[in-house]
Every structure is written in C-alpha cells, then in structure tokens.
Design an enzyme around this catalytic site. Structure first.
Site, mmCIF file in Angstrom:
data_model
loop_
_atom_site.group_PDB
_atom_site.id
_atom_site.type_symbol
_atom_site.label_atom_id
_atom_site.label_comp_id
_atom_site.label_asym_id
_atom_site.label_seq_id
_atom_site.Cartn_x
_atom_site.Cartn_y
_atom_site.Cartn_z
ATOM 1 N N HIS A 36 -3.391 0.568 -3.400
ATOM 2 C CA HIS A 36 -3.451 -0.475 -2.371
ATOM 3 C C HIS A 36 -2.395 -1.525 -2.699
ATOM 4 O O HIS A 36 -1.835 -1.540 -3.804
ATOM 5 C CB HIS A 36 -4.839 -1.107 -2.346
ATOM 6 N N SER A 43 -7.538 -9.180 3.698
ATOM 7 C CA SER A 43 -8.674 -9.429 2.805
ATOM 8 C C SER A 43 -8.856 -8.263 1.829
ATOM 9 O O SER A 43 -8.871 -7.100 2.240
ATOM 10 C CB SER A 43 -9.927 -9.621 3.665
ATOM 11 N N ASN A 88 0.848 -1.176 0.000
ATOM 12 C CA ASN A 88 0.000 0.000 0.000
ATOM 13 C C ASN A 88 0.892 1.238 0.000
ATOM 14 O O ASN A 88 1.738 1.397 0.872
ATOM 15 C CB ASN A 88 -0.919 -0.036 1.230
ATOM 16 N N CYS A 99 -10.180 -5.350 -0.542
ATOM 17 C CA CYS A 99 -11.319 -4.433 -0.568
ATOM 18 C C CYS A 99 -12.070 -4.564 -1.898
ATOM 19 O O CYS A 99 -11.677 -5.322 -2.785
ATOM 20 C CB CYS A 99 -10.821 -2.999 -0.377
ATOM 21 N N ASP A 110 -8.102 4.968 4.471
ATOM 22 C CA ASP A 110 -7.759 3.932 3.506
ATOM 23 C C ASP A 110 -8.949 3.084 3.107
ATOM 24 O O ASP A 110 -9.045 2.657 1.967
ATOM 25 C CB ASP A 110 -6.633 3.038 4.056
ATOM 26 N N CYS A 130 -9.784 -3.653 -5.023
ATOM 27 C CA CYS A 130 -8.803 -4.692 -5.346
ATOM 28 C C CYS A 130 -9.494 -5.965 -5.826
ATOM 29 O O CYS A 130 -9.001 -6.639 -6.728
ATOM 30 C CB CYS A 130 -7.906 -4.953 -4.144
ATOM 31 N N GLU A 183 -2.523 -4.753 -3.387
ATOM 32 C CA GLU A 183 -2.812 -5.605 -4.532
ATOM 33 C C GLU A 183 -2.671 -4.842 -5.843
ATOM 34 O O GLU A 183 -2.162 -5.373 -6.831
ATOM 35 C CB GLU A 183 -4.238 -6.186 -4.420
#
Length: 145
Positions: free
Chosen positions: A50, A77, A39, A79, A142, A82, A52
């Site tokens: 982010h 996990s 991130n 979002c 975020d 992503c 990912e």
C-alpha cells in the site's frame, strides 16, 4: 494543497499512470521528505505494498526517534494494515487527504494517541471516486472485499 500533500498526491498519480491504485504517501521528518511511495500492489504483484507501506519501505531503517518525530501524509485514510505499521513505528501524526471514499482505522489511531488531520481535499476525493467507479474489482481487491 501544501507541498507535502502535493508530493503524496503526485505519488498517487504516478501509481495510477503505472496501472495501479492511486494512493500516495510521504513521510516527513524535520521538514524534509524521508520516504515516499504509492500503492504498488498491482505493479509488483504484492499483497502488502500500500502507499503508506511503500513510503515506510523507502524511508528505510530509521531509529525509532525519527519515526516518532515524523508526520505521515497519505491521500486516503489508512487501512488496518497501514494503521498497524503507523502504530508499530510510533508515528504520532497522520495527515489524510480524504476519507469520503474509504474510512480507514482513524478511530483506532486516535485511541492510541495519534493526531489525525483530515483535509477533505477535493482533488484526492475526485481521483479516488473516479478510480473506484472505473475499476471497482481492483479497488475491492485492494481493500480485501
């Protein structure tokens, strides 16, 4: 922790050291990391960087077949944003370090045929809980709250 989740965790710690949010990710194809990231919203003043998304950016332009045969590892996990990228690029498997601190769009991913594996890794959980407790305003920014 296997080598790929360790690489994602190392990315998350790098983000934390840079003053950012400790979420890391790697994309693995054929047993090799083709993209890694963390991130960088704070560091780059970005609305979308982010972990990912950074890993996808660093994997670069790939044929659709590469992404379909890749596994995405992420410390937290994913979002909605992503998860949308995971679906867009056809990634079929996501391995998640933890989802106790934040439950992303796992059900959406599952409903679209993505295999989800949650490790419930205590190191990932501890890192996120410590961060959220120490910088709740940054965390809320975020996740869009």
């Amino acid at each position: 922790m296997d080598a790929f989740m360790q690489a994602a965790f190392d990315e998350a710690q790098l983000g934390l050291k840079e003053g950012g949010i400790p979420i890391g990710s790697v994309i693995v194809h054929g047993g090799k990391i083709i993209g890694r990231g963390h991130n960088r919203r704070v560091q780059e003043g970005s609305a979308t960087k982010h972990g990912e998304m950074d890993a996808l950016e660093n994997a670069g332009r790939q044929p659709a077949s590469v992404y379909r045969d890749s596994v995405l590892y992420t410390t937290l996990s994913p979002c909605a944003m992503c998860s949308g990228a995971i679906l867009l690029y056809g990634i079929r498997k996501v391995i998640i370090g933890e989802h106790e601190s934040f439950m992303g769009e796992e059900e959406l991913l599952r409903s679209r045929g993505v295999q989800i594996e949650v490790l419930d890794n205590p190191e990932c959980t501890h890192m996120m809980k410590d961060f959220i407790a120490s910088k709740p305003e940054l965390w809320n920014e975020d996740i869009g709250e």
